[in-house]
Write a protein that holds these residues in place. Structure first.
Motif, PDB file in Angstrom:
ATOM      1  N   ALA A   1      12.239 -31.040 114.555  1.00 23.98           N
ATOM      2  CA  ALA A   1      11.938 -31.445 114.977  1.00 23.98           C
ATOM      3  C   ALA A   1      12.861 -30.682 116.642  1.00 23.98           C
ATOM      4  O   ALA A   1      13.995 -30.814 117.076  1.00 23.98           O
ATOM      5  CB  ALA A   1      11.275 -32.032 116.373  1.00 23.98           C
ATOM      6  N   ASP A   2      12.453 -29.266 117.086  1.00 18.93           N
ATOM      7  CA  ASP A   2      13.366 -28.683 117.996  1.00 18.93           C
ATOM      8  C   ASP A   2      12.986 -29.927 119.650  1.00 18.93           C
ATOM      9  O   ASP A   2      12.285 -30.512 120.096  1.00 18.93           O
ATOM     10  CB  ASP A   2      12.491 -27.718 118.509  1.00 18.93           C
ATOM     11  N   VAL A   3      14.320 -29.907 120.176  1.00 17.04           N
ATOM     12  CA  VAL A   3      14.224 -30.332 121.455  1.00 17.04           C
ATOM     13  C   VAL A   3      13.706 -29.606 122.839  1.00 17.04           C
ATOM     14  O   VAL A   3      13.311 -28.648 122.499  1.00 17.04           O
ATOM     15  CB  VAL A   3      15.609 -29.692 122.699  1.00 17.04           C
ATOM     16  N   GLY A   4      12.178 -30.003 123.165  1.00 16.72           N
ATOM     17  CA  GLY A   4      11.337 -29.207 124.368  1.00 16.72           C
ATOM     18  C   GLY A   4       9.841 -30.278 124.375  1.00 16.72           C
ATOM     19  O   GLY A   4      10.564 -31.580 123.478  1.00 16.72           O
TER      20      GLY A   4
ATOM     21  N   LEU B   1       2.301 -26.484 112.169  1.00 13.38           N
ATOM     22  CA  LEU B   1       2.921 -26.174 111.789  1.00 13.38           C
ATOM     23  C   LEU B   1       4.148 -27.415 113.215  1.00 13.38           C
ATOM     24  O   LEU B   1       5.843 -27.241 112.800  1.00 13.38           O
ATOM     25  CB  LEU B   1       3.883 -25.165 111.923  1.00 13.38           C
ATOM     26  N   GLY B   2       3.539 -27.945 113.761  1.00 14.14           N
ATOM     27  CA  GLY B   2       3.733 -28.827 114.666  1.00 14.14           C
ATOM     28  C   GLY B   2       3.221 -30.615 114.906  1.00 14.14           C
ATOM     29  O   GLY B   2       2.915 -30.227 114.053  1.00 14.14           O
ATOM     30  N   VAL B   3       2.964 -30.202 116.136  1.00 17.63           N
ATOM     31  CA  VAL B   3       2.370 -31.940 116.373  1.00 17.63           C
ATOM     32  C   VAL B   3       0.629 -31.952 115.705  1.00 17.63           C
ATOM     33  O   VAL B   3       1.225 -32.546 114.603  1.00 17.63           O
ATOM     34  CB  VAL B   3       1.375 -32.313 117.754  1.00 17.63           C
ATOM     35  N   GLY B   4      -0.128 -30.875 114.997  1.00 15.80           N
ATOM     36  CA  GLY B   4      -1.453 -30.984 114.611  1.00 15.80           C
ATOM     37  C   GLY B   4      -0.834 -31.786 113.229  1.00 15.80           C
ATOM     38  O   GLY B   4      -1.296 -32.137 112.480  1.00 15.80           O
ATOM     39  N   GLY B   5       0.739 -30.348 112.573  1.00 19.42           N
ATOM     40  CA  GLY B   5       1.197 -31.070 110.988  1.00 19.42           C
ATOM     41  C   GLY B   5       1.964 -33.226 110.581  1.00 19.42           C
ATOM     42  O   GLY B   5       1.550 -33.148 109.575  1.00 19.42           O
TER      43      GLY B   5
ATOM     44  N   SER C   1      -0.671 -26.846 119.416  1.00 19.14           N
ATOM     45  CA  SER C   1      -1.544 -25.929 120.613  1.00 19.14           C
ATOM     46  C   SER C   1      -0.332 -24.667 121.301  1.00 19.14           C
ATOM     47  O   SER C   1       0.444 -24.707 120.461  1.00 19.14           O
ATOM     48  CB  SER C   1      -1.234 -26.960 122.363  1.00 19.14           C
ATOM     49  N   SER C   2      -0.582 -24.286 121.677  1.00 20.73           N
ATOM     50  CA  SER C   2       0.015 -23.176 121.966  1.00 20.73           C
ATOM     51  C   SER C   2       0.161 -22.690 124.274  1.00 20.73           C
ATOM     52  O   SER C   2      -1.229 -23.373 124.621  1.00 20.73           O
ATOM     53  CB  SER C   2      -0.558 -21.611 121.899  1.00 20.73           C
ATOM     54  N   ALA C   3       0.836 -22.613 124.110  1.00 21.78           N
ATOM     55  CA  ALA C   3       0.790 -21.839 125.849  1.00 21.78           C
ATOM     56  C   ALA C   3       0.328 -20.949 126.688  1.00 21.78           C
ATOM     57  O   ALA C   3       0.612 -19.687 125.300  1.00 21.78           O
ATOM     58  CB  ALA C   3       2.727 -22.143 126.740  1.00 21.78           C
ATOM     59  N   THR C   4      -0.211 -21.097 127.142  1.00 21.12           N
ATOM     60  CA  THR C   4      -1.166 -20.561 127.853  1.00 21.12           C
ATOM     61  C   THR C   4      -0.624 -19.577 129.083  1.00 21.12           C
ATOM     62  O   THR C   4       0.417 -19.507 129.567  1.00 21.12           O
ATOM     63  CB  THR C   4      -2.530 -20.803 128.632  1.00 21.12           C
ATOM     64  N   ALA C   5      -0.605 -18.551 129.399  1.00 19.76           N
ATOM     65  CA  ALA C   5       0.624 -17.668 130.271  1.00 19.76           C
ATOM     66  C   ALA C   5       0.230 -18.232 131.276  1.00 19.76           C
ATOM     67  O   ALA C   5       1.364 -17.603 132.352  1.00 19.76           O
ATOM     68  CB  ALA C   5      -0.827 -15.944 130.839  1.00 19.76           C
ATOM     69  N   ASP C   6      -0.839 -19.057 132.334  1.00 25.14           N
ATOM     70  CA  ASP C   6      -0.806 -19.607 133.102  1.00 25.14           C
ATOM     71  C   ASP C   6      -0.078 -20.853 133.482  1.00 25.14           C
ATOM     72  O   ASP C   6       0.137 -22.216 134.558  1.00 25.14           O
ATOM     73  CB  ASP C   6      -2.164 -19.625 134.012  1.00 25.14           C
TER      74      ASP C   6
END
Length: 163
Positions: free
Chosen positions: A141-144, A108-112, A90-95
């Motif tokens: 994995a990065d912290v966050g 590259l993240g959760v999907g993988g 996923s990616s963060a949205t502007a809101d």
């Protein structure tokens, strides 16, 4: 899926997997699907101590740790349904919310991090079936917070039989 790493002795992840259903219908069958049901997916088991775990996959995992689980698919329609199932980032949205990436986007993240036991399932009318998966948090994995989802996408039954 949402993973949050906190800075502790061992980084811990809170994993939320969101299940999104994309059912592709023409105008006529869309009305029929609304009136007669369709495909759904939910966590196969929930944790009463974790809010929303009946709708999302929520885990506390350390880097390098794996968790096996399953998604319970169901066909509430009166027709045989074929479904593609895949994990995405996923990616963060502007809101401040998030949106799920497309199937063809890099994972590259959760999907993988998610490995599903099946990529396509055909369900008879009224049938339920569990699809097992394993999520493994990489050591790097990065912290966050990390988010992703499992997508359910209807495909033609004839296409599923030939694919």
């Amino acid at each position: 899926m949402n993973i949050r790493f906190t800075r502790t002795k061992a980084a811990t992840a809170i994993v939320l997997v969101f299940v999104w259903a994309f059912l592709l219908f023409d105008a006529h069958s869309r009305a029929k699907a609304l009136s007669s049901g369709g495909i759904g997916g939910f966590p196969a088991s929930s944790d009463p101590g974790v809010q929303y775990s009946d709708s999302w996959f929520i885990y506390n995992l350390d880097r390098g740790e794996s968790k096996e689980d399953a998604i319970l698919l169901n066909n509430s329609s009166d027709e045989t349904q074929a479904v593609r199932i895949y994990a995405v980032d996923s990616s963060a949205t502007a809101d401040g919310n998030f949106s799920l990436r497309q199937e063809e986007d890099p994972r590259l993240g959760v999907g993988g991090w998610i490995q599903l036991e099946a990529s396509e399932v055909t369900l008879a009318p009224g049938e339920e079936r569990m699809v097992k998966f394993t999520i493994t948090i990489p050591e790097s994995a990065d912290v966050g917070e990390h988010a992703g989802g499992i997508i359910l996408q209807k495909v033609a039954v004839a296409e599923a039989a030939s694919g």
